[in-house]
Design a protein around this motif. Structure first.
Motif, PDB file in Angstrom:
ATOM      1  N   TYR A  18       0.789  -1.295   0.121  1.00 26.38           N
ATOM      2  CA  TYR A  18      -0.119  -0.026  -0.040  1.00 26.38           C
ATOM      3  C   TYR A  18       0.942   1.317  -0.248  1.00 26.38           C
ATOM      4  CZ  TYR A  18      -4.491  -2.332   0.844  1.00 26.38           C
ATOM      5  OH  TYR A  18      -5.500  -3.207   0.822  1.00 26.38           O
ATOM      6  N   LEU A  19       0.376   2.189  -0.881  1.00 30.46           N
ATOM      7  CA  LEU A  19       0.919   3.509  -0.459  1.00 30.46           C
ATOM      8  C   LEU A  19      -0.027   4.428   0.185  1.00 30.46           C
ATOM      9  CD1 LEU A  19       2.644   6.057  -1.343  1.00 30.46           C
ATOM     10  CD2 LEU A  19       1.613   6.431  -3.431  1.00 30.46           C
ATOM     11  N   SER A  20       0.488   4.623   1.665  1.00 27.26           N
ATOM     12  CA  SER A  20      -0.597   5.308   2.436  1.00 27.26           C
ATOM     13  C   SER A  20       0.059   6.524   3.035  1.00 27.26           C
ATOM     14  CB  SER A  20      -0.810   4.354   3.735  1.00 27.26           C
ATOM     15  OG  SER A  20      -1.936   4.784   4.586  1.00 27.26           O
ATOM     16  N   HIS A  33      -4.672   6.074   0.522  1.00 34.44           N
ATOM     17  CA  HIS A  33      -4.340   4.815   1.023  1.00 34.44           C
ATOM     18  C   HIS A  33      -5.186   3.732  -0.033  1.00 34.44           C
ATOM     19  CE1 HIS A  33      -3.680   1.670   4.109  1.00 34.44           C
ATOM     20  NE2 HIS A  33      -4.840   1.154   3.720  1.00 34.44           N
ATOM     21  N   GLU A  34      -3.881   3.097  -0.788  1.00 30.74           N
ATOM     22  CA  GLU A  34      -4.285   2.388  -1.878  1.00 30.74           C
ATOM     23  C   GLU A  34      -3.090   1.464  -2.220  1.00 30.74           C
ATOM     24  OE1 GLU A  34      -5.079   3.163  -6.593  1.00 30.74           O
ATOM     25  OE2 GLU A  34      -6.062   4.410  -5.522  1.00 30.74           O
ATOM     26  N   ASP A  35      -3.492   0.175  -2.324  1.00 29.45           N
ATOM     27  CA  ASP A  35      -2.723  -1.029  -3.058  1.00 29.45           C
ATOM     28  C   ASP A  35      -2.200  -0.718  -4.194  1.00 29.45           C
ATOM     29  OD1 ASP A  35      -1.452  -3.301  -3.319  1.00 29.45           O
ATOM     30  OD2 ASP A  35      -2.938  -4.637  -2.533  1.00 29.45           O
ATOM     31  N   VAL A  36      -0.982  -0.250  -4.240  1.00 30.27           N
ATOM     32  CA  VAL A  36      -0.216   0.327  -5.867  1.00 30.27           C
ATOM     33  C   VAL A  36       0.655  -0.833  -6.048  1.00 30.27           C
ATOM     34  CG1 VAL A  36      -0.989   2.602  -5.259  1.00 30.27           C
ATOM     35  CG2 VAL A  36       1.468   1.754  -4.641  1.00 30.27           C
ATOM     36  N   GLY A  37       0.925  -1.893  -5.412  1.00 29.11           N
ATOM     37  CA  GLY A  37       1.750  -2.763  -5.838  1.00 29.11           C
ATOM     38  C   GLY A  37       3.284  -2.536  -5.747  1.00 29.11           C
ATOM     39  N   LYS A  39       4.343   0.041  -7.606  1.00 33.20           N
ATOM     40  CA  LYS A  39       4.121   1.607  -8.150  1.00 33.20           C
ATOM     41  C   LYS A  39       4.390   2.479  -7.265  1.00 33.20           C
ATOM     42  CE  LYS A  39       1.385   0.208 -12.227  1.00 33.20           C
ATOM     43  NZ  LYS A  39       0.336   0.609 -12.869  1.00 33.20           N
ATOM     44  N   GLN A  40       4.745   2.306  -5.897  1.00 33.26           N
ATOM     45  CA  GLN A  40       4.986   3.280  -4.968  1.00 33.26           C
ATOM     46  C   GLN A  40       5.999   4.559  -5.426  1.00 33.26           C
ATOM     47  OE1 GLN A  40       6.192   0.782  -1.699  1.00 33.26           O
ATOM     48  NE2 GLN A  40       4.440   0.625  -0.485  1.00 33.26           N
ATOM     49  N   SER A  41       7.283   3.943  -5.941  1.00 31.08           N
ATOM     50  CA  SER A  41       7.980   5.048  -6.278  1.00 31.08           C
ATOM     51  C   SER A  41       7.655   5.934  -7.340  1.00 31.08           C
ATOM     52  CB  SER A  41       9.277   4.358  -6.616  1.00 31.08           C
ATOM     53  OG  SER A  41       9.200   3.607  -7.787  1.00 31.08           O
ATOM     54  N   ASP A  42       6.673   5.427  -7.994  1.00 30.16           N
ATOM     55  CA  ASP A  42       6.116   6.282  -9.218  1.00 30.16           C
ATOM     56  C   ASP A  42       5.059   7.124  -8.637  1.00 30.16           C
ATOM     57  OD1 ASP A  42       7.701   4.870 -11.246  1.00 30.16           O
ATOM     58  OD2 ASP A  42       6.174   3.399 -11.447  1.00 30.16           O
ATOM     59  N   LEU A  43       4.162   6.730  -7.614  1.00 28.94           N
ATOM     60  CA  LEU A  43       3.176   7.596  -7.306  1.00 28.94           C
ATOM     61  C   LEU A  43       3.361   8.299  -6.079  1.00 28.94           C
ATOM     62  CD1 LEU A  43       0.555   4.624  -7.897  1.00 28.94           C
ATOM     63  CD2 LEU A  43       1.009   6.682  -9.424  1.00 28.94           C
ATOM     64  N   ILE A  44       4.190   8.019  -5.221  1.00 33.68           N
ATOM     65  CA  ILE A  44       4.369   8.611  -3.951  1.00 33.68           C
ATOM     66  C   ILE A  44       4.348  10.157  -4.081  1.00 33.68           C
ATOM     67  CG2 ILE A  44       6.714   8.313  -3.560  1.00 33.68           C
ATOM     68  CD1 ILE A  44       6.370   7.976  -0.696  1.00 33.68           C
ATOM     69  N   LEU A  45       5.448  10.688  -4.952  1.00 34.85           N
ATOM     70  CA  LEU A  45       5.488  12.347  -5.006  1.00 34.85           C
ATOM     71  C   LEU A  45       4.356  12.959  -5.624  1.00 34.85           C
ATOM     72  CD1 LEU A  45       9.523  12.645  -5.736  1.00 34.85           C
ATOM     73  CD2 LEU A  45       8.201  13.261  -3.516  1.00 34.85           C
ATOM     74  N   PRO A  46       3.805  12.296  -6.696  1.00 32.94           N
ATOM     75  CA  PRO A  46       2.552  13.147  -7.218  1.00 32.94           C
ATOM     76  C   PRO A  46       1.394  13.078  -6.333  1.00 32.94           C
ATOM     77  CG  PRO A  46       3.803  11.694  -8.961  1.00 32.94           C
ATOM     78  CD  PRO A  46       4.265  11.453  -7.530  1.00 32.94           C
ATOM     79  N   GLN A  47       1.312  11.977  -5.722  1.00 33.29           N
ATOM     80  CA  GLN A  47       0.053  11.905  -4.466  1.00 33.29           C
ATOM     81  C   GLN A  47       0.504  12.863  -3.164  1.00 33.29           C
ATOM     82  OE1 GLN A  47      -2.802  10.705  -4.833  1.00 33.29           O
ATOM     83  NE2 GLN A  47      -2.308   9.517  -6.595  1.00 33.29           N
ATOM     84  N   ILE A  48       1.682  13.052  -2.807  1.00 30.65           N
ATOM     85  CA  ILE A  48       1.799  13.916  -1.769  1.00 30.65           C
ATOM     86  C   ILE A  48       1.605  15.344  -2.440  1.00 30.65           C
ATOM     87  CG2 ILE A  48       3.812  15.096  -0.548  1.00 30.65           C
ATOM     88  CD1 ILE A  48       4.820  12.347  -0.026  1.00 30.65           C
ATOM     89  N   ARG A  49       1.858  15.650  -3.662  1.00 31.03           N
ATOM     90  CA  ARG A  49       1.539  17.058  -4.249  1.00 31.03           C
ATOM     91  C   ARG A  49       0.103  17.202  -4.240  1.00 31.03           C
ATOM     92  NH1 ARG A  49       3.585  16.050  -8.660  1.00 31.03           N
ATOM     93  NH2 ARG A  49       5.903  16.406  -8.036  1.00 31.03           N
ATOM     94  N   PRO A  71       9.665  -3.137  10.986  1.00 33.09           N
ATOM     95  CA  PRO A  71      10.064  -3.919   9.949  1.00 33.09           C
ATOM     96  C   PRO A  71       8.969  -3.837   9.056  1.00 33.09           C
ATOM     97  CG  PRO A  71       9.656  -5.218  11.807  1.00 33.09           C
ATOM     98  CD  PRO A  71       9.510  -3.729  12.293  1.00 33.09           C
ATOM     99  N   GLY A  72       9.386  -4.275   7.750  1.00 29.91           N
ATOM    100  CA  GLY A  72       8.505  -4.404   6.631  1.00 29.91           C
ATOM    101  C   GLY A  72       9.007  -4.609   5.259  1.00 29.91           C
ATOM    102  N   ALA A  73       8.386  -4.370   4.219  1.00 29.65           N
ATOM    103  CA  ALA A  73       8.940  -4.642   2.932  1.00 29.65           C
ATOM    104  C   ALA A  73      10.386  -3.686   2.572  1.00 29.65           C
ATOM    105  CB  ALA A  73       7.964  -4.151   1.766  1.00 29.65           C
ATOM    106  N   PHE A  74      11.363  -4.234   2.335  1.00 27.10           N
ATOM    107  CA  PHE A  74      12.613  -3.512   2.373  1.00 27.10           C
ATOM    108  C   PHE A  74      12.597  -2.351   1.342  1.00 27.10           C
ATOM    109  CE2 PHE A  74      17.070  -3.295   0.629  1.00 27.10           C
ATOM    110  CZ  PHE A  74      17.844  -3.066   1.863  1.00 27.10           C
ATOM    111  N   THR A  75      12.183  -2.554   0.193  1.00 27.41           N
ATOM    112  CA  THR A  75      12.118  -1.834  -0.956  1.00 27.41           C
ATOM    113  C   THR A  75      11.333  -0.615  -0.511  1.00 27.41           C
ATOM    114  OG1 THR A  75      12.885  -3.253  -2.596  1.00 27.41           O
ATOM    115  CG2 THR A  75      11.819  -1.152  -3.303  1.00 27.41           C
ATOM    116  N   GLY A  76       9.982  -0.871  -0.319  1.00 28.87           N
ATOM    117  CA  GLY A  76       8.890   0.121   0.190  1.00 28.87           C
ATOM    118  C   GLY A  76       9.605   0.999   1.562  1.00 28.87           C
ATOM    119  N   LEU A  77      10.274   0.477   2.366  1.00 28.84           N
ATOM    120  CA  LEU A  77      10.577   1.339   3.543  1.00 28.84           C
ATOM    121  C   LEU A  77      11.664   2.344   2.907  1.00 28.84           C
ATOM    122  CD1 LEU A  77      11.083  -1.660   6.272  1.00 28.84           C
ATOM    123  CD2 LEU A  77       8.977   0.405   6.278  1.00 28.84           C
ATOM    124  N   ARG A  78      12.488   1.994   2.288  1.00 28.34           N
ATOM    125  CA  ARG A  78      13.468   2.802   1.633  1.00 28.34           C
ATOM    126  C   ARG A  78      13.030   3.807   0.627  1.00 28.34           C
ATOM    127  NH1 ARG A  78      18.683   1.158   2.309  1.00 28.34           N
ATOM    128  NH2 ARG A  78      19.256   2.118   0.334  1.00 28.34           N
TER     129      ARG A  78
END
Length: 225
Positions: A18-20, A33-37, A39-49, A71-78
């Motif tokens: 999820y991107l939350s 708050h959406e399950d984006v699989g 695509k977190q890195s693609d969507l996070i800045l546009p959604q914050i904007r 702890p959690g998904a390694f890539t997502g946390l970074r």
């Protein structure tokens, strides 16, 4: 470093698929708050904007940024921590890291022995025990086989929470697979129980050093299954 909760507060959780996001300003919260699989890195800045535009603010207006620490998904946390640091650095905005198991545990407030457990992949779970009534963690953050989890000595189980309870090999306790959203991280940050740091010293919470199985280990696990 001191957080200023009188100003807008942004919370970021990318510890799962999820991107939350949650933004509090003037007593109101806008969120995504959406399950984006993947695509977190693609969507996070546009959604914050989008959240900034909805609230009529900019990154410079933030009094603190809250992020899921692990702890959690390694890539997502970074991804989440990197974005938090990038937004904070130009304005010396404080950061507050909230452990993911804490955020899950406090979905069950006022209980004396809560098991927070989340999917760690590779046949294991991340877990910790909490007294959410007394605001205490009852032991270390751990990773291991769900079947091997035991109650803390002298405590009686009162509730389980986290997506590990949806696994085939779930912990041997009753629990709900509900997971926290960014708004829950925001709420914990507002409690004042978690310290703030500058962007350069923001840390992730790693419970496991190994983040993936080798091809041989994957084949052995499939054979056992």
């Amino acid at each position: 470093m001191q957080a200023d909760f009188r100003r807008p507060v942004l919370a970021i959780d990318t510890s799962t698929s999820y991107l939350s996001l949650a933004l509090q300003t003037d007593g109101q919260i806008v969120s995504f708050h959406e399950d984006v699989g993947t695509k977190q890195s693609d969507l996070i800045l546009p959604q914050i904007r989008v959240l900034f535009e909805q609230a009529g603010i900019a990154a410079a207006d933030l009094g603190v940024i809250v992020y899921a620490q692990g702890p959690g998904a390694f890539t997502g946390l970074r991804i989440g921590t990197g974005v938090a640091q990038g937004l904070a650095t130009p304005f010396d905005t404080p950061l507050i890291g909230i452990p993911c198991l804490d955020a899950a545990a406090y979905l069950l407030p006022g209980q004396s022995c809560v098991l927070a457990a989340t999917d760690a992949r590779m046949g294991e779970v991340f877990y910790a025990w909490f007294d959410t009534g007394a605001h205490r963690r009852l032991g270390d953050y751990q990773v291991g086989k769900a079947a091997e989890i035991v109650e803390p000595e002298g405590r009686a189980f009162t509730g389980g929470i986290g997506n590990a309870f949806a696994l085939t090999d779930a912990p041997p306790f009753a629990g709900t697979p509900k997971m926290p959203a960014a708004s829950d991280y925001l709420k914990l940050a507002l409690s004042g129980r978690y310290p703030a740091s500058d962007a350069a010293h923001a840390e992730l919470l790693y419970v496991r050093n190994k983040v993936a199985l080798t091809a041989k280990e994957q084949a052995e696990r499939k054979a056992q299954a």
